[in-house]
Design an enzyme around this catalytic site. Structure first.
Site, PDB file in Angstrom:
ATOM      1  N   HIS A  56       0.712  -1.336   0.005  1.00  0.00           N
ATOM      2  CA  HIS A  56      -0.120   0.062  -0.016  1.00  0.00           C
ATOM      3  C   HIS A  56       0.750   1.152  -0.310  1.00  0.00           C
ATOM      4  CE1 HIS A  56      -3.948  -1.992   1.588  1.00  0.00           C
ATOM      5  NE2 HIS A  56      -3.638  -2.420   0.526  1.00  0.00           N
ATOM      6  N   GLU A  58       0.952   4.145   1.699  1.00  0.00           N
ATOM      7  CA  GLU A  58       1.149   4.503   2.974  1.00  0.00           C
ATOM      8  C   GLU A  58       2.481   3.942   3.440  1.00  0.00           C
ATOM      9  OE1 GLU A  58      -3.543   4.636   2.681  1.00  0.00           O
ATOM     10  OE2 GLU A  58      -1.786   3.194   2.425  1.00  0.00           O
ATOM     11  N   CYS A  87      -6.311   2.026   5.154  1.00  0.00           N
ATOM     12  CA  CYS A  87      -6.966   0.743   5.630  1.00  0.00           C
ATOM     13  C   CYS A  87      -6.348   0.663   7.150  1.00  0.00           C
ATOM     14  CB  CYS A  87      -6.601  -0.406   5.027  1.00  0.00           C
ATOM     15  SG  CYS A  87      -4.992  -0.856   5.160  1.00  0.00           S
ATOM     16  N   CYS A  90      -2.510  -0.115   7.451  1.00  0.00           N
ATOM     17  CA  CYS A  90      -1.715   0.916   7.087  1.00  0.00           C
ATOM     18  C   CYS A  90      -1.869   1.877   8.504  1.00  0.00           C
ATOM     19  CB  CYS A  90      -1.980   1.560   5.774  1.00  0.00           C
ATOM     20  SG  CYS A  90      -1.672   0.405   4.459  1.00  0.00           S
TER      21      CYS A  90
END
Length: 199
Positions: A56, A58, A87, A90
């Site tokens: 992801h 992040e 999410c 993260c």
């Protein structure tokens, strides 16, 4: 790292704050890193990232900034503009990362709220966890889109134009975010009231 400036069409598609964001399966993150020196700040870097296979966005940013030699004696402010809010996993990683860098503050302006598991309610808890870690979280408004358009987008000197529903969707999402964070705001308000009373 992607190219310095995003394409107009890609930015408008990925960051549009529509109610039903079909086909938008990636998260895009535009960032600004500043070093704060007394009342002024000095920009160190800006750019944008997107999810890579299996990672992801992040976490990609955390890896990126971990390679910096951040001076523990200076304060840094990171601002993210994201197409989706983080999410739960993260959010947990970001909160843990910030714990190790007390001189780094993070603001997140997001176009849309991400909820993948409505039964588990994990994503709202992730947002609350970020808030408890000192992260300022807000929904993008026209002003934020305008800033991103002029900072991160290859706009060919075209002025940013709001799409139909931008303001209404920002208000709706802001209310939804406020409801998610409300219990924390109430605790903060109580804490402030007790502090004012000297208790």
């Amino acid at each position: 790292m992607d190219s310095l400036l995003k394409k107009q069409r890609q930015f408008l598609y990925q960051f549009k704050n529509v109610r039903w964001a079909k086909g938008r399966h990636e998260t895009y993150l535009c960032y600004v890193v500043k070093r704060r020196d007394s009342p002024t700040s000095f920009s160190l870097d800006f750019g944008h990232l997107r999810n890579k296979a299996g990672c992801h966005v992040e976490l990609l940013f955390l890896r990126y900034i971990s390679d910096w030699d951040l001076d523990p004696g200076r304060c840094y402010r990171v601002t993210w503009f994201t197409s989706w809010s983080p999410c739960y996993d993260c959010a947990r990683h970001v909160a843990d990362f910030l714990r190790g860098y007390p001189n780094l503050s993070l603001r997140i302006f997001t176009a849309r709220l991400y909820f993948c598991d409505k039964e588990r309610k994990a994503e709202p808890e992730g947002l609350r966890r970020l808030h408890r870690a000192g992260v300022q979280i807000a929904i993008m408004t026209f002003k934020d889109y305008f800033y991103c358009w002029n900072t991160f987008v290859e706009n060919h000197e075209r002025t940013f134009k709001a799409w139909e529903g931008l303001h209404e969707n920002s208000v709706r999402l802001s209310r939804q975010l406020r409801r998610i964070l409300l219990p924390l705001y109430e605790v903060d308000d109580l804490r402030d009231a007790f502090r004012t009373l000297g208790l």
